[in-house]
Write a protein that holds these residues in place. Structure first.
Motif, mmCIF file in Angstrom:
data_model
loop_
_atom_site.group_PDB
_atom_site.id
_atom_site.type_symbol
_atom_site.label_atom_id
_atom_site.label_comp_id
_atom_site.label_asym_id
_atom_site.label_seq_id
_atom_site.Cartn_x
_atom_site.Cartn_y
_atom_site.Cartn_z
ATOM 1 N N LEU A 18 52.923 28.998 43.797
ATOM 2 C CA LEU A 18 52.358 30.088 44.581
ATOM 3 C C LEU A 18 51.253 30.729 43.770
ATOM 4 N N ARG A 19 50.316 31.359 44.474
ATOM 5 C CA ARG A 19 49.256 32.097 43.800
ATOM 6 C C ARG A 19 49.213 33.507 44.357
ATOM 7 N N LEU A 20 49.423 34.481 43.490
ATOM 8 C CA LEU A 20 49.353 35.886 43.880
ATOM 9 C C LEU A 20 47.962 36.432 43.582
ATOM 10 N N SER A 21 47.529 37.347 44.448
ATOM 11 C CA SER A 21 46.254 38.036 44.247
ATOM 12 C C SER A 21 46.462 39.531 44.389
ATOM 13 N N CYS A 22 45.664 40.276 43.665
ATOM 14 C CA CYS A 22 45.707 41.736 43.769
ATOM 15 C C CYS A 22 44.290 42.262 43.619
ATOM 16 N N ALA A 23 43.810 42.914 44.656
ATOM 17 C CA ALA A 23 42.469 43.481 44.633
ATOM 18 C C ALA A 23 42.561 45.004 44.560
ATOM 19 N N ALA A 24 41.891 45.568 43.565
ATOM 20 C CA ALA A 24 41.922 47.012 43.356
ATOM 21 C C ALA A 24 40.614 47.640 43.834
ATOM 22 N N SER A 25 40.745 48.813 44.448
ATOM 23 C CA SER A 25 39.558 49.542 44.888
ATOM 24 C C SER A 25 39.803 51.035 44.737
ATOM 25 N N GLY A 26 38.703 51.790 44.685
ATOM 26 C CA GLY A 26 38.804 53.243 44.609
ATOM 27 C C GLY A 26 39.182 53.798 43.254
ATOM 28 N N ARG A 66 54.074 27.969 32.470
ATOM 29 C CA ARG A 66 54.229 27.754 33.925
ATOM 30 C C ARG A 66 53.302 28.656 34.739
ATOM 31 N N PHE A 67 53.095 29.877 34.257
ATOM 32 C CA PHE A 67 52.273 30.847 34.970
ATOM 33 C C PHE A 67 50.952 31.040 34.232
ATOM 34 N N THR A 68 49.902 31.312 35.008
ATOM 35 C CA THR A 68 48.591 31.582 34.422
ATOM 36 C C THR A 68 47.985 32.815 35.090
ATOM 37 N N ILE A 69 47.599 33.779 34.279
ATOM 38 C CA ILE A 69 46.949 34.974 34.805
ATOM 39 C C ILE A 69 45.445 34.847 34.599
ATOM 40 N N SER A 70 44.694 35.322 35.583
ATOM 41 C CA SER A 70 43.235 35.323 35.478
ATOM 42 C C SER A 70 42.704 36.528 36.241
ATOM 43 N N SER A 71 41.436 36.808 36.039
ATOM 44 C CA SER A 71 40.869 37.964 36.729
ATOM 45 C C SER A 71 39.399 37.739 37.032
ATOM 46 N N ASP A 72 38.943 38.455 38.029
ATOM 47 C CA ASP A 72 37.520 38.510 38.358
ATOM 48 C C ASP A 72 37.127 39.979 38.212
ATOM 49 N N ASN A 73 36.546 40.322 37.074
ATOM 50 C CA ASN A 73 36.266 41.722 36.783
ATOM 51 C C ASN A 73 35.258 42.325 37.763
ATOM 52 N N ALA A 74 34.340 41.513 38.225
ATOM 53 C CA ALA A 74 33.335 42.010 39.168
ATOM 54 C C ALA A 74 33.981 42.421 40.489
ATOM 55 N N LYS A 75 35.103 41.790 40.817
ATOM 56 C CA LYS A 75 35.804 42.083 42.069
ATOM 57 C C LYS A 75 37.040 42.941 41.855
ATOM 58 N N ASN A 76 37.291 43.329 40.592
ATOM 59 C CA ASN A 76 38.511 44.102 40.287
ATOM 60 C C ASN A 76 39.755 43.423 40.867
ATOM 61 N N THR A 77 39.825 42.132 40.657
ATOM 62 C CA THR A 77 40.910 41.331 41.232
ATOM 63 C C THR A 77 41.612 40.552 40.126
ATOM 64 N N VAL A 78 42.927 40.518 40.216
ATOM 65 C CA VAL A 78 43.732 39.755 39.268
ATOM 66 C C VAL A 78 44.564 38.744 40.051
ATOM 67 N N TYR A 79 44.746 37.586 39.436
ATOM 68 C CA TYR A 79 45.479 36.488 40.066
ATOM 69 C C TYR A 79 46.641 36.068 39.160
ATOM 70 N N LEU A 80 47.656 35.512 39.797
ATOM 71 C CA LEU A 80 48.755 34.924 39.046
ATOM 72 C C LEU A 80 49.087 33.585 39.685
ATOM 73 N N GLN A 81 48.735 32.526 38.995
ATOM 74 C CA GLN A 81 49.086 31.181 39.450
ATOM 75 C C GLN A 81 50.458 30.837 38.891
ATOM 76 N N MET A 82 51.382 30.575 39.779
ATOM 77 C CA MET A 82 52.758 30.302 39.382
ATOM 78 C C MET A 82 53.119 28.868 39.746
ATOM 79 N N ASN A 83 53.387 28.066 38.749
ATOM 80 C CA ASN A 83 53.754 26.670 38.942
ATOM 81 C C ASN A 83 55.189 26.430 38.460
ATOM 82 N N SER A 84 55.742 25.312 38.868
ATOM 83 C CA SER A 84 57.098 24.938 38.451
ATOM 84 C C SER A 84 58.068 26.094 38.641
#
Length: 119
Positions: A18-26, A66-84
């Motif tokens: 699964l891949r989780l996303s979180c977008a922050a604003s404000g 198993r898990f990998t965290i990444s982010s897109d700072n320009a979009k204030n978004t963080v992701y969590l790729q969850m494998n296995s």
């Protein structure tokens, strides 16, 4: 107002992904850290993974490799790729954002997204 919008949770079989996303604003000021926590029924909330604005990452021992965290700072978004995924990964996953603005720190939480690993 501050909003953290999470998505990507769901039901998956053991071994799946699964891949989780979180977008922050404000958020005022600068975001210096974004992360994911989880809380299973009857257990305390625990850190899963976090990433700083400079790209430094840390993971809970139980998810390393198993898990990998990444982010897109320009979009204030963080992701969590969850494998296995395993049954013990089943929990409510929360996004967390830490910010600073003229010395004032902010700590913000998403509403949580459910991850269920089951056959």
């Amino acid at each position: 107002q501050v909003q953290l919008v999470e998505s990507g949770g769901g039901l998956v079989q053991p071994g799946g992904s699964l891949r989780l996303s979180c977008a922050a604003s404000g958020i005022s000021g600068s975001i210096y850290r974004m992360g994911w926590y989880r809380q299973a029924p009857g257990k305390q909330r625990e850190l899963v993974a976090a990433i700083t604005s400079g790209g430094s990452k840390n993971y809970a021992d139980s998810v390393k490799g198993r898990f990998t965290i990444s982010s897109d700072n320009a979009k204030n978004t963080v992701y969590l790729q969850m494998n296995s995924l395993k049954a013990e990964d089943t929990a409510l996953y929360y996004c967390n954002v830490a910010s600073a603005w003229y010395g004032i720190k902010g700590d913000y939480w998403g509403q949580g997204t459910q991850v269920t690993v089951s056959s």
